[in-house]
Motif scaffolding. Structure first.
Motif, PDB file in Angstrom:
ATOM      1  N   SER A   1       3.219   8.606   9.649  1.00 24.15           N
ATOM      2  CA  SER A   1       4.532   7.972   9.657  1.00 24.15           C
ATOM      3  C   SER A   1       5.600   8.922  10.200  1.00 24.15           C
ATOM      4  CB  SER A   1       4.911   7.439   8.267  1.00 24.15           C
ATOM      5  OG  SER A   1       6.004   6.548   8.347  1.00 24.15           O
TER       6      SER A   1
ATOM      7  N   GLY B   1       8.364  -2.973   4.046  1.00 22.69           N
ATOM      8  CA  GLY B   1       9.138  -1.761   4.275  1.00 22.69           C
ATOM      9  C   GLY B   1      10.537  -1.886   3.728  1.00 22.69           C
ATOM     10  N   TYR B   2      11.425  -1.016   4.169  1.00 20.58           N
ATOM     11  CA  TYR B   2      12.760  -1.039   3.578  1.00 20.58           C
ATOM     12  C   TYR B   2      13.547  -2.282   3.951  1.00 20.58           C
ATOM     13  CZ  TYR B   2      14.298   1.335   7.965  1.00 20.58           C
ATOM     14  OH  TYR B   2      14.554   1.689   9.260  1.00 20.58           O
TER      15      TYR B   2
ATOM     16  N   ARG C   1      13.326   3.496   0.564  1.00 20.30           N
ATOM     17  CA  ARG C   1      12.954   4.618   1.426  1.00 20.30           C
ATOM     18  C   ARG C   1      12.849   5.906   0.615  1.00 20.30           C
ATOM     19  NH1 ARG C   1      15.541   7.977   5.411  1.00 20.30           N
ATOM     20  NH2 ARG C   1      14.307   8.168   7.325  1.00 20.30           N
TER      21      ARG C   1
ATOM     22  N   SER D   1       9.361   7.373  -0.431  1.00 18.75           N
ATOM     23  CA  SER D   1       8.419   7.918   0.556  1.00 18.75           C
ATOM     24  C   SER D   1       7.576   9.015  -0.076  1.00 18.75           C
ATOM     25  CB  SER D   1       9.193   8.490   1.755  1.00 18.75           C
ATOM     26  OG  SER D   1       9.927   7.473   2.424  1.00 18.75           O
TER      27      SER D   1
ATOM     28  N   VAL E   1       8.559   5.674   4.221  1.00 15.38           N
ATOM     29  CA  VAL E   1       8.669   4.224   4.229  1.00 15.38           C
ATOM     30  C   VAL E   1       9.386   3.801   5.506  1.00 15.38           C
ATOM     31  CG1 VAL E   1       9.711   2.227   3.082  1.00 15.38           C
ATOM     32  CG2 VAL E   1       8.696   4.078   1.710  1.00 15.38           C
ATOM     33  N   CYS E   2       8.786   2.880   6.261  1.00 12.56           N
ATOM     34  CA  CYS E   2       9.364   2.387   7.513  1.00 12.56           C
ATOM     35  C   CYS E   2      10.065   1.050   7.266  1.00 12.56           C
ATOM     36  CB  CYS E   2       8.270   2.219   8.556  1.00 12.56           C
ATOM     37  SG  CYS E   2       7.251   3.690   8.804  1.00 12.56           S
TER      38      CYS E   2
ATOM     39  N   GLN F   1       6.826  -1.534   7.134  1.00  5.17           N
ATOM     40  CA  GLN F   1       5.491  -1.172   6.663  1.00  5.17           C
ATOM     41  C   GLN F   1       5.485   0.199   5.993  1.00  5.17           C
ATOM     42  OE1 GLN F   1       2.947  -0.558  10.354  1.00  5.17           O
ATOM     43  NE2 GLN F   1       4.870  -1.236  11.273  1.00  5.17           N
ATOM     44  N   VAL F   2       4.460   0.398   5.198  1.00  9.88           N
ATOM     45  CA  VAL F   2       4.167   1.708   4.621  1.00  9.88           C
ATOM     46  C   VAL F   2       2.689   1.992   4.850  1.00  9.88           C
ATOM     47  CG1 VAL F   2       5.982   1.552   2.874  1.00  9.88           C
ATOM     48  CG2 VAL F   2       3.665   0.778   2.310  1.00  9.88           C
TER      49      VAL F   2
END
Length: 385
Positions: free
Chosen positions: A270, A289-290, A296, A299, A322-323, A326-327
């Protein structure tokens, strides 16, 4: 035929748990009635389904922050008493009065606008005067109360309004022995006495939120206003978890593993490679995700995994940052490279899965934020209703 969501995650809301939670809160409240606070889309659980389940569980009032929320309840055919308390100058208060919604009055301008709406519509406005007893947030200061009562009770005499409640909000309800709690109660009692002395015929006096409902019977008065506890989460985890109070968390957030792949040792994972694999392993992608409310701040890095998840019977955690959508999980070298497994981010904990409180701990926040920030694109699936 209704549209089928292709979104690869879902929040499953157990309305039977909501009913049970309200029954527990009603028992705790003793002689006080229960106002189920279902603001913020029912704390992320769904406004109307939560309201209906709470009423089925024994709540006799509903509370919401925003006027639009109250109007949505009425549009859904819900006839129970509803109080709303957060609106700006120029809000359509006449429509609220015609819908039979109780209005909080927290300032002189709000009282003026409520009375103007009452006179314009010919409706009697049911108002709850909000007093700032020490939180330093919403509500009129105690030294403003006499003037407000002069105006409100004069309007009551002409039939434009009925002062049916006085309420406030605690600053430190999660610490029931904190000196501010008793100090606020004294100010509140003085405000109630002033209103009654001047001729207000109060139906309800209310101060207690979820924490005070569960831990401080002296704050119950005529009506309690639990919100988080209706969803089954503990507002005072430092005192007791949900099970300690007989509550059952109603939301289970789960997603489908959309990709797995084997990567070598030393693979950065990531953005910014906060996490690097220490051996050959299998990575898995969770499509939340966020943008969906996954913090976030949860993470994971080289020192520790981030937000906890359950895959099968294994407890894992977010690997890397954290994207938006997605994670990533480090599933381990022995994991099958097969997509489609269910990943549980949080639930009641009954099956060993993480809870919203676990995510709050991982992100350095509170469980209220974990459930209410859940994004609108995540489908809510209501069961047990």
């Amino acid at each position: 035929m209704g549209a089928v969501s292709a979104f690869p995650a879902r929040a499953v809301i157990d309305l039977a748990a909501v009913r049970s939670n309200v029954a527990v809160l009603s028992a705790r409240a003793g002689s006080a009635a229960v106002m189920a606070v279902v603001k913020a889309d029912g704390y992320g659980h769904g406004l109307v389904p939560m309201a209906r389940a709470a009423l089925a569980g024994g709540a006799t009032w509903l509370g919401v922050a925003q006027l639009d929320e109250a109007m949505t309840l009425r549009a859904a055919g819900i006839e129970a008493p509803v109080l709303t308390w957060l609106y700006a100058p120029g809000a359509p208060l006449g429509a609220a009065l015609e819908a039979g919604i109780d209005l909080a009055v927290a300032s002189p301008w709000a009282l003026d606008e409520v009375l103007a709406a009452a006179r314009a519509t010919g409706r009697t406005a049911r108002v709850h005067l909000k007093v700032d007893t020490g939180l330093g947030r919403g509500g009129m200061m105690p030294d403003q109360l006499d003037a407000a009562l002069d105006v409100a009770l004069a309007a009551q005499a002409e039939g434009a309004c009925a002062v049916v409640g006085v309420f406030s909000h605690l600053a430190w309800a999660d610490a029931p022995d904190h000196p501010t709690v008793l100090a606020q109660a004294r100010v509140f009692d003085d405000a109630v006495a002033a209103a009654e002395r001047r001729g207000a015929r109060l139906e309800v006096r209310h101060l207690a939120n979820s924490a005070a409902t569960l831990t401080n019977p002296a704050m119950h008065y005529d009506l309690v206003r639990p919100g988080l506890a209706v969803t089954g989460l503990s507002p005072v985890p430092q005192i007791g978890d949900a099970a300690h109070f007989g509550l059952v968390p109603a939301m289970r957030l789960e997603a489908t593993l959309v990709l797995t792949k084997r990567v070598p040792a030393g693979q950065g994972v990531s953005y910014a490679h906060l996490y690097t694999t220490s051996r050959e392993t299998v990575l898995g992608i969770v499509p939340l995700g966020y943008a969906d409310g996954i913090p976030r701040h949860a993470s994971g890095d080289a020192e520790r995994w981030g937000g906890p998840v359950q895959v099968g019977d294994r407890r894992l955690g977010v690997a890397g940052r954290v994207c938006m959508d997605q994670v990533v999980l480090d599933l381990g070298p022995g994991a099958a490279e097969v997509a489609g497994d269910t990943v549980v981010l949080f639930g009641s904990g009954a099956d060993g899965e993480p809870t919203a409180q676990d995510w709050a701990d991982a992100a350095g926040t509170i469980s209220y934020e974990i459930v209410t920030r859940l994004g609108a694109r995540v489908p809510r699936v209501h069961v047990g209703g």
